[in-house]
Motif scaffolding. Sequence first.
Motif, PDB file in Angstrom:
ATOM      1  N   GLN A 165       0.821  -1.207   0.000  1.00 23.00           N
ATOM      2  CA  GLN A 165       0.000   0.000   0.000  1.00 23.00           C
ATOM      3  C   GLN A 165       0.854   1.255   0.000  1.00 23.00           C
ATOM      4  N   THR A 166       0.283   2.327  -0.541  1.00 17.43           N
ATOM      5  CA  THR A 166       0.947   3.620  -0.576  1.00 17.43           C
ATOM      6  C   THR A 166       0.209   4.587   0.344  1.00 17.43           C
ATOM      7  N   PHE A 167       0.977   5.332   1.116  1.00 21.59           N
ATOM      8  CA  PHE A 167       0.430   6.288   2.076  1.00 21.59           C
ATOM      9  C   PHE A 167       0.808   7.696   1.650  1.00 21.59           C
ATOM     10  N   ARG A 168      -0.052   8.649   1.925  1.00 23.05           N
ATOM     11  CA  ARG A 168       0.289  10.057   1.802  1.00 23.05           C
ATOM     12  C   ARG A 168      -0.159  10.711   3.105  1.00 23.05           C
ATOM     13  N   LEU A 169       0.823  11.060   3.939  1.00 24.57           N
ATOM     14  CA  LEU A 169       0.547  11.709   5.214  1.00 24.57           C
ATOM     15  C   LEU A 169       0.694  13.207   5.032  1.00 24.57           C
ATOM     16  N   VAL A 170      -0.251  13.944   5.555  1.00 27.65           N
ATOM     17  CA  VAL A 170      -0.240  15.401   5.434  1.00 27.65           C
ATOM     18  C   VAL A 170       0.110  15.961   6.804  1.00 27.65           C
ATOM     19  N   LEU A 171       1.210  16.716   6.862  1.00 30.56           N
ATOM     20  CA  LEU A 171       1.752  17.232   8.118  1.00 30.56           C
ATOM     21  C   LEU A 171       1.829  18.745   8.077  1.00 30.56           C
ATOM     22  N   ARG A 172       1.652  19.371   9.203  1.00 27.97           N
ATOM     23  CA  ARG A 172       1.811  20.824   9.279  1.00 27.97           C
ATOM     24  C   ARG A 172       3.081  21.127  10.072  1.00 27.97           C
ATOM     25  N   PRO A 173       4.155  21.521   9.372  1.00 22.56           N
ATOM     26  CA  PRO A 173       5.399  21.844  10.089  1.00 22.56           C
ATOM     27  C   PRO A 173       5.234  23.100  10.948  1.00 22.56           C
ATOM     28  N   ASP A 174       5.867  23.094  12.106  1.00 28.76           N
ATOM     29  CA  ASP A 174       5.885  24.299  12.940  1.00 28.76           C
ATOM     30  C   ASP A 174       6.785  25.349  12.306  1.00 28.76           C
ATOM     31  N   LEU A 175       7.886  24.889  11.714  1.00 23.14           N
ATOM     32  CA  LEU A 175       8.843  25.763  11.050  1.00 23.14           C
ATOM     33  C   LEU A 175       9.206  25.157   9.707  1.00 23.14           C
ATOM     34  N   TRP A 176       9.348  25.986   8.701  1.00 23.99           N
ATOM     35  CA  TRP A 176       9.796  25.534   7.381  1.00 23.99           C
ATOM     36  C   TRP A 176      11.284  25.782   7.260  1.00 23.99           C
ATOM     37  N   GLY A 177      11.931  25.007   6.434  1.00 27.87           N
ATOM     38  CA  GLY A 177      13.347  25.190   6.145  1.00 27.87           C
ATOM     39  C   GLY A 177      13.646  24.733   4.736  1.00 27.87           C
ATOM     40  N   ARG A 178      14.820  25.100   4.249  1.00 28.55           N
ATOM     41  CA  ARG A 178      15.215  24.738   2.877  1.00 28.55           C
ATOM     42  C   ARG A 178      15.463  23.231   2.732  1.00 28.55           C
ATOM     43  N   ARG A 179      15.801  22.602   3.862  1.00 27.40           N
ATOM     44  CA  ARG A 179      16.045  21.162   3.879  1.00 27.40           C
ATOM     45  C   ARG A 179      15.323  20.583   5.093  1.00 27.40           C
ATOM     46  N   ALA A 180      14.941  19.317   4.972  1.00 31.89           N
ATOM     47  CA  ALA A 180      14.264  18.655   6.092  1.00 31.89           C
ATOM     48  C   ALA A 180      14.736  17.214   6.186  1.00 31.89           C
ATOM     49  N   ARG A 181      14.708  16.694   7.398  1.00 32.36           N
ATOM     50  CA  ARG A 181      14.914  15.264   7.621  1.00 32.36           C
ATOM     51  C   ARG A 181      13.629  14.728   8.222  1.00 32.36           C
ATOM     52  N   LEU A 182      13.230  13.541   7.799  1.00 31.55           N
ATOM     53  CA  LEU A 182      11.983  12.943   8.260  1.00 31.55           C
ATOM     54  C   LEU A 182      12.291  11.751   9.157  1.00 31.55           C
ATOM     55  N   ARG A 183      11.486  11.584  10.189  1.00 34.68           N
ATOM     56  CA  ARG A 183      11.666  10.448  11.093  1.00 34.68           C
ATOM     57  C   ARG A 183      10.505   9.490  10.918  1.00 34.68           C
ATOM     58  N   PHE A 184      10.834   8.238  10.682  1.00 30.37           N
ATOM     59  CA  PHE A 184       9.848   7.167  10.580  1.00 30.37           C
ATOM     60  C   PHE A 184      10.082   6.231  11.754  1.00 30.37           C
ATOM     61  N   THR A 185       8.997   5.689  12.301  1.00 30.10           N
ATOM     62  CA  THR A 185       9.126   4.806  13.450  1.00 30.10           C
ATOM     63  C   THR A 185       8.351   3.519  13.250  1.00 30.10           C
ATOM     64  N   ASN A 186       8.846   2.490  13.878  1.00 30.03           N
ATOM     65  CA  ASN A 186       8.179   1.196  13.951  1.00 30.03           C
ATOM     66  C   ASN A 186       8.130   0.819  15.429  1.00 30.03           C
ATOM     67  N   ALA A 187       7.820   1.833  16.264  1.00 33.97           N
ATOM     68  CA  ALA A 187       7.915   1.719  17.722  1.00 33.97           C
ATOM     69  C   ALA A 187       7.179   0.520  18.287  1.00 33.97           C
ATOM     70  N   PHE A 188       5.985   0.253  17.814  1.00 33.50           N
ATOM     71  CA  PHE A 188       5.206  -0.852  18.355  1.00 33.50           C
ATOM     72  C   PHE A 188       5.087  -2.000  17.364  1.00 33.50           C
ATOM     73  N   GLY A 189       5.911  -1.987  16.327  1.00 38.74           N
ATOM     74  CA  GLY A 189       5.871  -3.030  15.309  1.00 38.74           C
ATOM     75  C   GLY A 189       6.371  -4.366  15.832  1.00 38.74           C
ATOM     76  N   THR A 190       5.897  -5.435  15.206  1.00 39.41           N
ATOM     77  CA  THR A 190       6.316  -6.780  15.587  1.00 39.41           C
ATOM     78  C   THR A 190       7.180  -7.429  14.509  1.00 39.41           C
ATOM     79  N   ARG A 191       7.319  -6.760  13.369  1.00 41.90           N
ATOM     80  CA  ARG A 191       8.174  -7.260  12.284  1.00 41.90           C
ATOM     81  C   ARG A 191       8.823  -6.077  11.588  1.00 41.90           C
ATOM     82  N   PRO A 192       9.882  -6.316  10.835  1.00 46.50           N
ATOM     83  CA  PRO A 192      10.544  -5.210  10.127  1.00 46.50           C
ATOM     84  C   PRO A 192       9.567  -4.502   9.180  1.00 46.50           C
ATOM     85  N   LEU A 193       9.712  -3.192   9.078  1.00 40.35           N
ATOM     86  CA  LEU A 193       8.860  -2.371   8.219  1.00 40.35           C
ATOM     87  C   LEU A 193       9.697  -1.873   7.044  1.00 40.35           C
TER      88      LEU A 193
END
Length: 195
Positions: free
Chosen positions: A24-52
Amino acid sequence: MGNPSAQPNQSFAFPDPAEGARDQTFRLVLRPDLWGRRARLRFTNAFGTRPLRLAGVHAGLHFGGAALVPGSNRPVLFGGAAEATIPPGGQLWSDAVELPFAAEPDAALLMGRKLAVSFHVPGPSGPMTWHAKALQTSYVSPPAAARRARRRARPPSPTPPPPGSSSTRWIWRRPPAPPWCSASAIRSPTAPPPP
């Protein structure tokens, strides 16, 4: 205790919660508190039971609904690779992605705007880490939609190869866009920026 009738019914998008997302394909819509010319994104599998597994991650300027501002979508890489796997209980920061539309972070163009982060989960994800009370609509394709779209995109007739070429070129019809359905945003809690 919440009212179960107020919760989104996600059985169409995720028929088996233990299996989670499946091709499946996801499109998450986020509202940044601050904008910048570059960004790093954090993805988590905090409660996952298998590799994501994540593939085809992109970030672009949200236009409205599931749409992006044309030309704003940028690929997101992880250690220079287009795909990444997050172990159960783990998290992963992306490489910095250039956001040319945010060249002037204080510009009026960005006031109230949102960032759309799209990614594909190639196989079953297992139970997903998500935010049940997200106040932002995000989007997800039905299970196996990408596989069905690839099957429907049949090549028409081949074109003659250019002189000196030994391979045949195919003209591909653009496959139909997968349908999107609304779902709660699957997000991780906030964390301090990476070192």
